[in-house]
Motif scaffolding. Structure first.
Motif, PDB file in Angstrom:
ATOM      1  N   UNK A   1       0.820  -1.254  -0.266  1.00 20.55           N
ATOM      2  CA  UNK A   1       0.074   0.234   0.062  1.00 20.55           C
ATOM      3  C   UNK A   1       1.097   1.351   0.631  1.00 20.55           C
ATOM      4  N   UNK A   2       1.832   1.265   0.408  1.00 20.25           N
ATOM      5  CA  UNK A   2       2.816   2.351   0.837  1.00 20.25           C
ATOM      6  C   UNK A   2       3.503   2.254  -0.641  1.00 20.25           C
ATOM      7  N   UNK A   3       3.420   1.721  -1.435  1.00 20.57           N
ATOM      8  CA  UNK A   3       4.139   1.946  -2.283  1.00 20.57           C
ATOM      9  C   UNK A   3       3.153   2.677  -3.495  1.00 20.57           C
ATOM     10  N   UNK A   4       2.326   1.527  -3.155  1.00 17.91           N
ATOM     11  CA  UNK A   4       1.217   2.393  -4.258  1.00 17.91           C
ATOM     12  C   UNK A   4       0.982   3.854  -4.322  1.00 17.91           C
ATOM     13  N   UNK A   5       0.934   4.230  -2.783  1.00 17.30           N
ATOM     14  CA  UNK A   5       0.896   5.801  -2.122  1.00 17.30           C
ATOM     15  C   UNK A   5       1.577   6.159  -2.594  1.00 17.30           C
ATOM     16  N   UNK A   6       3.497   5.659  -2.595  1.00 14.55           N
ATOM     17  CA  UNK A   6       4.471   6.773  -3.022  1.00 14.55           C
ATOM     18  C   UNK A   6       3.723   6.895  -5.231  1.00 14.55           C
ATOM     19  N   UNK A   7       4.126   5.769  -5.144  1.00 11.68           N
ATOM     20  CA  UNK A   7       4.125   5.550  -7.009  1.00 11.68           C
ATOM     21  C   UNK A   7       2.459   6.416  -7.482  1.00 11.68           C
ATOM     22  N   UNK A   8       1.574   6.952  -6.504  1.00  9.30           N
ATOM     23  CA  UNK A   8       0.617   8.156  -6.756  1.00  9.30           C
ATOM     24  C   UNK A   8       1.147   9.270  -6.310  1.00  9.30           C
ATOM     25  N   UNK A   9       1.660  10.074  -5.723  1.00  7.55           N
ATOM     26  CA  UNK A   9       2.566  11.111  -5.008  1.00  7.55           C
ATOM     27  C   UNK A   9       3.572  10.817  -5.934  1.00  7.55           C
ATOM     28  N   UNK A  10       3.815  10.324  -7.221  1.00  6.49           N
ATOM     29  CA  UNK A  10       4.634  10.860  -8.058  1.00  6.49           C
ATOM     30  C   UNK A  10       4.291  11.059  -9.469  1.00  6.49           C
ATOM     31  N   UNK A  11       3.661   9.884  -9.290  1.00 12.41           N
ATOM     32  CA  UNK A  11       2.825  10.489 -10.560  1.00 12.41           C
ATOM     33  C   UNK A  11       2.390  11.733 -11.091  1.00 12.41           C
TER      34      UNK A  11
ATOM     35  N   UNK B   1       3.722  14.099  -9.139  1.00 14.71           N
ATOM     36  CA  UNK B   1       5.254  15.350  -9.859  1.00 14.71           C
ATOM     37  C   UNK B   1       4.965  15.340 -10.939  1.00 14.71           C
ATOM     38  N   UNK B   2       4.521  14.991 -12.219  1.00 11.70           N
ATOM     39  CA  UNK B   2       4.645  15.034 -13.529  1.00 11.70           C
ATOM     40  C   UNK B   2       4.072  15.730 -14.428  1.00 11.70           C
ATOM     41  N   UNK B   3       3.926  16.305 -15.365  1.00  6.74           N
ATOM     42  CA  UNK B   3       3.467  16.781 -16.860  1.00  6.74           C
ATOM     43  C   UNK B   3       3.258  15.532 -17.808  1.00  6.74           C
ATOM     44  N   UNK B   4       4.466  14.843 -17.990  1.00  3.80           N
ATOM     45  CA  UNK B   4       4.571  13.604 -19.064  1.00  3.80           C
ATOM     46  C   UNK B   4       3.673  12.704 -18.284  1.00  3.80           C
ATOM     47  N   UNK B   5       3.451  10.929 -18.587  1.00  4.49           N
ATOM     48  CA  UNK B   5       2.739  10.054 -18.206  1.00  4.49           C
ATOM     49  C   UNK B   5       3.234   9.414 -17.749  1.00  4.49           C
ATOM     50  N   UNK B   6       3.072   8.213 -16.466  1.00  5.97           N
ATOM     51  CA  UNK B   6       3.472   7.225 -16.209  1.00  5.97           C
ATOM     52  C   UNK B   6       3.464   5.899 -15.978  1.00  5.97           C
ATOM     53  N   UNK B   7       3.592   5.187 -17.209  1.00  5.19           N
ATOM     54  CA  UNK B   7       2.505   4.152 -17.287  1.00  5.19           C
ATOM     55  C   UNK B   7       3.828   2.755 -16.904  1.00  5.19           C
TER      56      UNK B   7
ATOM     57  N   UNK C   1       7.186   9.025 -18.886  1.00 10.83           N
ATOM     58  CA  UNK C   1       7.191   9.654 -21.109  1.00 10.83           C
ATOM     59  C   UNK C   1       7.775  11.059 -20.116  1.00 10.83           C
ATOM     60  N   UNK C   2       8.419  11.708 -20.269  1.00 13.12           N
ATOM     61  CA  UNK C   2       8.441  13.097 -19.750  1.00 13.12           C
ATOM     62  C   UNK C   2       8.050  13.990 -20.443  1.00 13.12           C
ATOM     63  N   UNK C   3       8.177  15.122 -19.821  1.00 13.90           N
ATOM     64  CA  UNK C   3       7.399  16.160 -20.694  1.00 13.90           C
ATOM     65  C   UNK C   3       9.006  17.636 -21.126  1.00 13.90           C
ATOM     66  N   UNK C   4       9.429  17.264 -19.746  1.00 11.08           N
ATOM     67  CA  UNK C   4      10.582  18.111 -19.729  1.00 11.08           C
ATOM     68  C   UNK C   4      11.646  17.620 -18.725  1.00 11.08           C
TER      69      UNK C   4
END
Length: 468
Positions: free
Chosen positions: A7-17, A19-25, A52-55
């Motif tokens: 669960x903690x890692x899913x939360x970390x990935x959600x938080x990380x997503x 921070x991004x303007x690009x896509x996280x796959x 998939x970074x946007x910048x």
């Protein structure tokens, strides 16, 4: 701990997503299989995350996240490297392939190029102003990988390697910081980026010097039958010895590809081709190329006036995405009769009709740059050969073409003088990285690596280990 369980890692990935303007796959997402594929279809790896970074900010955030969770990092620009280091198993792929913007300043003759751009992107924008910077010989090659390894191609004899035209580079460090390297800022890093590969950080944009080229050039291949190879290579040796800098040539030993401009009766026929590009006035080029075009009895002469961008993309269909590739390569001296005999004996013994060997002619502006000006160390080599085992995924040529390439490469042992780092494959090539540099250059690169990446976090590349 990996960010794909719990669960903690899913939360970390959600938080990380967020921070991004690009896509996280992730593996269960639509488009995952397409996003994890690279040019060489032999590479089949499954990363845990693809960003998939946007910048540059996305790149920096991805590096920080990877460091926090101790994830393996692969960096993708064009994804064209034969070794497949742009993707990894289980770790994170920091993918710049959406970052393809180009800004051209025609008055200053410079271009700023994002790190995911392809050479077709660069040429399209710069040729609108009749300008170009030296790139590769295939237009879907990535700018970042080719540049960081040196950059050999059609224009190098006139305008130098790609790295000789690099003015600055914006880079994300191993700590997720954004810095610029140039002759005036981080100058040692700037020296290392010009030939040392992706060892020091993730370059998010490049600034290049541009030169008047085209938009029309005299270019194209002349083909001879395989039985004429020895005589053609002896002629070629003498022809290029005093060739003007404007003349770039590439020799191809293999079958004649089934291009639309090639008569059907010549498709897949074994032959030798000398492909030329004259980076000067077309009329002048006709005079320079006349002896080449009149040599022997050519099967086909496709030299003509054409747009530079058309010539740059002319070989694209012979090296398609998804085919399987196995490479062996080395720098070579001038073509002696004995060396020519080795080339003739091995080049046409393939089973796959798609396999070939390609010989690049350096010299000119490449050899006039001081050897210690950049980290590219092969300036004194007259030629480089790249032996390409090539087959489609549905063809059973893996063993035969791998054996052919190795046998060919081993036969060249008496003539080997080093190697172009961008042509190193996986497998037994990993230990050959030192061959790409003289001892002083390698030691200097290792010291700079220790300063910018002391823990060798960026090691999925033609790796230079940090000193200490």
């Amino acid at each position: 701990m990996t960010p794909t369980e719990g669960y903690a890692d899913r939360t970390a990935i959600k938080d990380f997503r967020e921070t991004l303007r690009g896509n996280l796959i992730q593996p269960d997402d639509e488009g995952y299989d397409e996003a994890r594929t690279v040019w060489n279809g032999m590479i089949d790896k499954y990363p845990a995350l693809i960003v998939e970074c946007s910048g540059a900010a996305d790149v920096a955030n991805a590096v920080r996240f990877a460091r926090e969770y101790d994830l393996e990092i692969a960096v993708r620009g064009g994804g064209h490297n034969v070794a497949g280091t742009a993707v990894c198993d289980d770790g994170i792929v920091i993918d710049l392939s959406s970052m393809r913007a180009i800004w051209v300043d025609p008055r200053a003759r410079t271009a700023r190029v994002e790190g995911g751009a392809l050479w077709s992107d660069v040429d399209h924008e710069t040729q609108a102003h009749g300008l170009a910077t030296p790139g590769g010989i295939v237009s879907h090659t990535g700018v970042a990988g080719l540049t960081l390894g040196g950059g050999i191609g059609w224009l190098m004899r006139k305008h130098g390697l790609t790295v000789d035209n690099l003015l600055s580079a914006d880079m994300v460090t191993v700590d997720g910081e954004l810095i610029r390297a140039s002759e005036d800022e981080h100058s040692e890093l700037f020296w290392a980026l010009r030939g040392g590969g992706g060892n020091f950080g993730i370059v998010t944009s490049f600034e290049f010097a541009l030169h008047p080229v085209g938009p029309t050039v005299l270019a194209g291949p002349v083909f001879w039958a395989a039985d004429d190879t020895a005589a053609t290579l002896r002629f070629y040796r003498d022809f290029v010895r005093d060739a003007p800098d404007e003349l770039g040539t590439v020799v191809r030993l293999g079958t004649i590809p089934p291009l639309s401009v090639v008569p059907e009766e010549l498709h897949w026929r074994p032959g030798v081709a000398i492909n030329a590009c004259y980076a000067g006035p077309v009329g002048e080029g006709k005079s320079v190329l006349r002896p080449l075009r009149e040599h022997g009895t050519p099967l086909l002469d496709l030299v003509s006036s054409k747009p530079y961008v058309a010539h740059q993309s002319g070989l694209d269909s012979t090296v398609l995405h998804g085919w399987h590739y196995y490479w062996k390569s080395t720098d070579l001296p001038e073509l002696s009769d004995d060396l020519i005999e080795v080339l003739v004996d091995h080049a046409f013994s393939t089973e796959s009709p798609r396999s070939y060997a390609v010989l690049f002619h350096q010299g000119g502006a490449v050899s006039r740059v001081p050897g210690d000006a950049t980290a590219y160390a092969g300036r004194n080599a007259p030629h480089n050969i790249n032996i390409n085992g090539v087959w489609r995924p549905d063809e059973d040529f893996s063993e035969s073409e791998t054996v052919w390439a190795r046998r060919f490469f081993n036969a060249l042992r008496p003539y080997r003088e080093g190697v172009y780092v961008n042509f190193l494959d996986v497998d037994d090539d990993a230990r050959r990285v030192r061959e790409a540099y003289d001892e002083h250059t390698y030691q200097r690169l290792a010291e700079i690596k220790a300063e910018y990446d002391p823990d060798n976090i960026f090691h999925l590349n033609q790796n230079i280990e940090p000193t200490g």
